[in-house]
Design a protein around this motif. Structure first.
Motif, PDB file in Angstrom:
ATOM      1  N   ASP A 132      11.859  21.028 -11.585  1.00  0.00           N
ATOM      2  CA  ASP A 132      12.361  22.228 -12.381  1.00  0.00           C
ATOM      3  C   ASP A 132      13.625  22.593 -12.538  1.00  0.00           C
ATOM      4  OD1 ASP A 132      12.436  25.320 -12.709  1.00  0.00           O
ATOM      5  OD2 ASP A 132      11.136  25.665 -10.962  1.00  0.00           O
ATOM      6  N   GLU A 133      13.970  22.680 -13.842  1.00  0.00           N
ATOM      7  CA  GLU A 133      15.301  22.747 -14.431  1.00  0.00           C
ATOM      8  C   GLU A 133      15.900  24.193 -14.007  1.00  0.00           C
ATOM      9  OE1 GLU A 133      17.333  20.670 -15.756  1.00  0.00           O
ATOM     10  OE2 GLU A 133      16.009  19.087 -15.139  1.00  0.00           O
ATOM     11  N   ASN A 134      15.149  25.263 -13.764  1.00  0.00           N
ATOM     12  CA  ASN A 134      15.713  26.399 -13.448  1.00  0.00           C
ATOM     13  C   ASN A 134      16.318  26.380 -12.029  1.00  0.00           C
ATOM     14  OD1 ASN A 134      14.757  27.836 -15.545  1.00  0.00           O
ATOM     15  ND2 ASN A 134      12.898  28.146 -15.015  1.00  0.00           N
ATOM     16  N   ILE A 135      15.902  25.628 -11.250  1.00  0.00           N
ATOM     17  CA  ILE A 135      16.456  25.450  -9.763  1.00  0.00           C
ATOM     18  C   ILE A 135      17.636  24.815 -10.136  1.00  0.00           C
ATOM     19  CG2 ILE A 135      16.563  23.930  -7.782  1.00  0.00           C
ATOM     20  CD1 ILE A 135      13.614  24.021  -7.469  1.00  0.00           C
ATOM     21  N   TRP A 136      18.079  23.761 -10.844  1.00  0.00           N
ATOM     22  CA  TRP A 136      19.472  23.302 -11.059  1.00  0.00           C
ATOM     23  C   TRP A 136      20.308  24.318 -11.971  1.00  0.00           C
ATOM     24  CZ3 TRP A 136      19.712  19.966  -7.302  1.00  0.00           C
ATOM     25  CH2 TRP A 136      18.499  19.108  -7.020  1.00  0.00           C
ATOM     26  N   LYS A 137      19.934  24.976 -12.760  1.00  0.00           N
ATOM     27  CA  LYS A 137      20.512  26.053 -13.419  1.00  0.00           C
ATOM     28  C   LYS A 137      21.062  26.915 -12.364  1.00  0.00           C
ATOM     29  CE  LYS A 137      18.301  25.671 -17.881  1.00  0.00           C
ATOM     30  NZ  LYS A 137      17.574  26.414 -19.036  1.00  0.00           N
ATOM     31  N   MET A 138      20.367  27.331 -11.577  1.00  0.00           N
ATOM     32  CA  MET A 138      20.743  28.421 -10.311  1.00  0.00           C
ATOM     33  C   MET A 138      21.653  27.650  -9.477  1.00  0.00           C
ATOM     34  SD  MET A 138      17.209  30.570  -9.307  1.00  0.00           S
ATOM     35  CE  MET A 138      15.956  29.228  -9.560  1.00  0.00           C
ATOM     36  N   PHE A 139      21.556  26.650  -9.293  1.00  0.00           N
ATOM     37  CA  PHE A 139      22.549  25.711  -8.371  1.00  0.00           C
ATOM     38  C   PHE A 139      24.088  25.584  -9.170  1.00  0.00           C
ATOM     39  CE2 PHE A 139      19.681  23.821  -5.342  1.00  0.00           C
ATOM     40  CZ  PHE A 139      20.356  24.026  -3.833  1.00  0.00           C
ATOM     41  N   ARG A 141      20.685  33.225  -5.497  1.00  0.00           N
ATOM     42  CA  ARG A 141      20.146  32.720  -4.258  1.00  0.00           C
ATOM     43  C   ARG A 141      18.604  33.252  -3.894  1.00  0.00           C
ATOM     44  NH1 ARG A 141      20.795  33.530   1.174  1.00  0.00           N
ATOM     45  NH2 ARG A 141      20.774  31.672   2.657  1.00  0.00           N
ATOM     46  N   VAL A 142      18.481  34.414  -3.940  1.00  0.00           N
ATOM     47  CA  VAL A 142      17.515  35.022  -3.641  1.00  0.00           C
ATOM     48  C   VAL A 142      16.201  34.446  -4.616  1.00  0.00           C
ATOM     49  CG1 VAL A 142      16.037  37.218  -3.710  1.00  0.00           C
ATOM     50  CG2 VAL A 142      18.207  37.281  -2.609  1.00  0.00           C
ATOM     51  N   TYR A 161      12.705  24.845   2.207  1.00  0.00           N
ATOM     52  CA  TYR A 161      13.196  26.027   2.042  1.00  0.00           C
ATOM     53  C   TYR A 161      14.442  26.578   2.964  1.00  0.00           C
ATOM     54  CZ  TYR A 161      12.897  31.373   2.146  1.00  0.00           C
ATOM     55  OH  TYR A 161      13.380  32.678   1.957  1.00  0.00           O
ATOM     56  N   ASP A 162      14.407  26.148   4.170  1.00  0.00           N
ATOM     57  CA  ASP A 162      15.515  26.392   5.194  1.00  0.00           C
ATOM     58  C   ASP A 162      16.489  25.661   4.905  1.00  0.00           C
ATOM     59  OD1 ASP A 162      13.996  28.126   6.757  1.00  0.00           O
ATOM     60  OD2 ASP A 162      13.083  26.597   7.905  1.00  0.00           O
ATOM     61  N   PHE A 163      16.364  24.533   4.374  1.00  0.00           N
ATOM     62  CA  PHE A 163      17.427  23.483   3.997  1.00  0.00           C
ATOM     63  C   PHE A 163      18.252  24.184   2.622  1.00  0.00           C
ATOM     64  CE2 PHE A 163      19.259  20.007   1.366  1.00  0.00           C
ATOM     65  CZ  PHE A 163      20.472  19.512   2.511  1.00  0.00           C
ATOM     66  N   VAL A 164      17.563  24.384   1.612  1.00  0.00           N
ATOM     67  CA  VAL A 164      17.946  25.056   0.537  1.00  0.00           C
ATOM     68  C   VAL A 164      18.601  26.419   0.947  1.00  0.00           C
ATOM     69  CG1 VAL A 164      17.269  26.083  -1.595  1.00  0.00           C
ATOM     70  CG2 VAL A 164      16.618  23.664  -1.113  1.00  0.00           C
ATOM     71  N   SER A 165      18.249  27.071   1.723  1.00  0.00           N
ATOM     72  CA  SER A 165      18.741  28.377   2.171  1.00  0.00           C
ATOM     73  C   SER A 165      20.219  28.182   2.608  1.00  0.00           C
ATOM     74  CB  SER A 165      18.073  29.043   3.197  1.00  0.00           C
ATOM     75  OG  SER A 165      18.649  30.275   3.829  1.00  0.00           O
ATOM     76  N   THR A 166      20.411  26.995   3.784  1.00  0.00           N
ATOM     77  CA  THR A 166      21.473  26.781   4.061  1.00  0.00           C
ATOM     78  C   THR A 166      22.499  25.935   2.973  1.00  0.00           C
ATOM     79  OG1 THR A 166      20.631  26.311   6.187  1.00  0.00           O
ATOM     80  CG2 THR A 166      22.780  25.347   5.798  1.00  0.00           C
ATOM     81  N   LEU A 167      21.980  25.135   2.334  1.00  0.00           N
ATOM     82  CA  LEU A 167      22.894  24.640   1.300  1.00  0.00           C
ATOM     83  C   LEU A 167      23.365  25.481   0.304  1.00  0.00           C
ATOM     84  CD1 LEU A 167      23.972  21.897  -0.067  1.00  0.00           C
ATOM     85  CD2 LEU A 167      21.705  21.746  -1.311  1.00  0.00           C
ATOM     86  N   SER A 168      22.549  26.353  -0.334  1.00  0.00           N
ATOM     87  CA  SER A 168      22.889  27.400  -1.287  1.00  0.00           C
ATOM     88  C   SER A 168      24.043  28.281  -0.824  1.00  0.00           C
ATOM     89  CB  SER A 168      21.754  28.079  -1.720  1.00  0.00           C
ATOM     90  OG  SER A 168      21.000  28.832  -0.553  1.00  0.00           O
ATOM     91  N   MET A 169      23.790  28.697   0.584  1.00  0.00           N
ATOM     92  CA  MET A 169      24.857  29.604   0.931  1.00  0.00           C
ATOM     93  C   MET A 169      26.290  28.726   1.085  1.00  0.00           C
ATOM     94  SD  MET A 169      26.016  32.380   2.433  1.00  0.00           S
ATOM     95  CE  MET A 169      24.486  33.437   2.783  1.00  0.00           C
ATOM     96  N   ARG A 170      26.214  27.718   1.703  1.00  0.00           N
ATOM     97  CA  ARG A 170      27.435  26.833   1.897  1.00  0.00           C
ATOM     98  C   ARG A 170      28.126  26.296   0.622  1.00  0.00           C
ATOM     99  NH1 ARG A 170      26.631  22.466   6.566  1.00  0.00           N
ATOM    100  NH2 ARG A 170      28.634  22.215   6.191  1.00  0.00           N
ATOM    101  N   CYS A 171      27.347  26.337  -0.553  1.00  0.00           N
ATOM    102  CA  CYS A 171      28.064  25.613  -1.809  1.00  0.00           C
ATOM    103  C   CYS A 171      28.427  26.941  -2.528  1.00  0.00           C
ATOM    104  CB  CYS A 171      27.199  24.178  -2.222  1.00  0.00           C
ATOM    105  SG  CYS A 171      25.842  25.061  -2.994  1.00  0.00           S
TER     106      CYS A 171
END
Length: 368
Positions: free
Chosen positions: A68-75, A92-93, A106-116
């Motif tokens: 899903d390219e949208n995921i990488w655009k959001m990152f 992030r939401v 889900y939990d990992f991406v939640s942590t990763l998105s917050m930290r980066c």
């Protein structure tokens, strides 16, 4: 503050590796094996920043498989320091919604998105700190001003790009008649000056303010200001430091009152711009050895009722500052090689440690 710096350091490393990985995702697939090796290297580096490195690396590999390219655009947006806090929070939401709570990542991406992301520190946060520092100056709350400067220095050390756009606010604080603000802003500019150099170029007052601190400020102000001048000016500050250096050396004989800051500035120039220091290095070394370290000279004379090494007398401090400058003159930050003056310095240090002075014929009162 040390704990915050460690958090920011890990955040910086994670962002750098994540940006590197995002760049690799866009790389041509011509050499797939090499590309995969580099991607795995990024994952390995990032995984070490999590409590369970093995599990984190596994999750990163799973994340890599998402199409899903949208995921990488959001990152990508989360990794952009220009993204506002509200936008970053919404992104992030949306990112987590796109996965769904039941997704194993889900939990990992939640942590990763917050930290980066820049949710912890961002441009709005920097703006608030600058405003708070200005307000506290009006109130006269030195402790709070110092706290603001500590926070700003920590942020500028790891995320200097966040200061872009606040150049005028920074300059105004540097102009304030407050020693804590001057020291703090000089420190901030020494860290982030290179990132906002072009924006500061339009203001000639910054260099003049920093030069004044090098000449007349406290030793800390002088130290940070020399490094700030090197950071905010072209050619690593060679031209600005050359002009400053001439003034400093000329003032050695003329002005005794600011010797501590002048010696500090000279030592810092020696460390970051040795070619400049060497142009008149012999004059400086001669002045320090003959006019400061030699007890017979009035510059370093100690009052008769005080032990030279028993308290922090003016003379004793000057000798310490002089020795520090000599040491720095032999230890450049870049292209460090065996300096020709190192043997002479070692002889001076040996004499001081053995006799309490630069010469065996000048025994300090401590031994009398």
């Amino acid at each position: 503050m040390k704990a915050l710096e460690q958090i920011l350091l890990q955040k910086q490393r994670l962002q750098q590796e994540m940006l590197k990985y995002m760049s690799l995702r866009q790389t041509s697939q011509e050499d797939a094996a090499d590309l995969q090796k580099r991607i795995l290297g990024c994952f390995r580096s990032m995984s070490r920043l999590f409590s369970d490195a093995v599990k984190a690396e596994e999750y990163l590999n799973m994340l890599h498989q998402l199409k899903d390219e949208n995921i990488w655009k959001m990152f990508t947006s989360l990794l952009d320091c220009a993204t506002t806090f509200n936008n970053a929070w919404s992104i992030r939401v949306d990112l987590l919604k796109s996965l769904g709570e039941k997704h194993e990542l889900y939990d990992f991406v939640s942590t990763l998105s917050m930290r980066c992301s820049y949710l912890l520190v961002n441009k709005e946060y920097v703006k608030e700190i600058l405003s708070a520092a200005s307000e506290q100056k009006s109130i006269g709350n030195t402790k709070h001003i110092s706290s603001c400067m500590d926070l700003l220095t920590a942020i500028s050390s790891f995320f200097p790009s966040l200061l872009s756009g606040f150049e005028e606010d920074i300059i105004e604080l540097l102009k304030e008649d407050n020693e804590v603000l001057k020291e703090g802003i000089a420190h901030v500019l020494s860290k982030a000056g290179g990132n906002i150099r072009e924006q500061l170029a339009s203001s000639s007052s910054v260099a003049l303010l920093l030069e004044r601190l090098c000449l007349e400020g406290t030793r800390k102000q002088a130290k940070y200001s020399v490094h700030a001048l090197a950071a905010i000016t072209k050619d690593d500050g060679l031209m600005a430091l050359s002009v400053l250096y001439k003034r400093l050396v000329d003032l050695l004989e003329e002005k005794k009152v600011h010797l501590p800051s002048i010696l500090q500035s000279l030592g810092c120039i020696a460390q970051i711009a040795m070619p400049i220091f060497e142009t008149r290095g012999e004059e400086i070394i001669s002045f320090i050895t003959k006019k400061i370290l030699d007890c017979s000279d009035d510059t370093a004379k100690v009052s008769a009722d005080k032990s030279e090494w028993g308290d922090s007398s003016h003379s004793c401090l000057l000798k310490i500052y002089g020795i520090k400058t000599l040491v720095k003159s032999c230890l450049p930050c870049k292209d460090a090689q065996v300096h020709p003056g190192i043997e002479k310095l070692m002889d001076i240090l040996k004499s001081i440690l053995t006799y309490g002075d630069i010469s065996p014929n000048m025994i300090s009162r401590y031994y009398e």
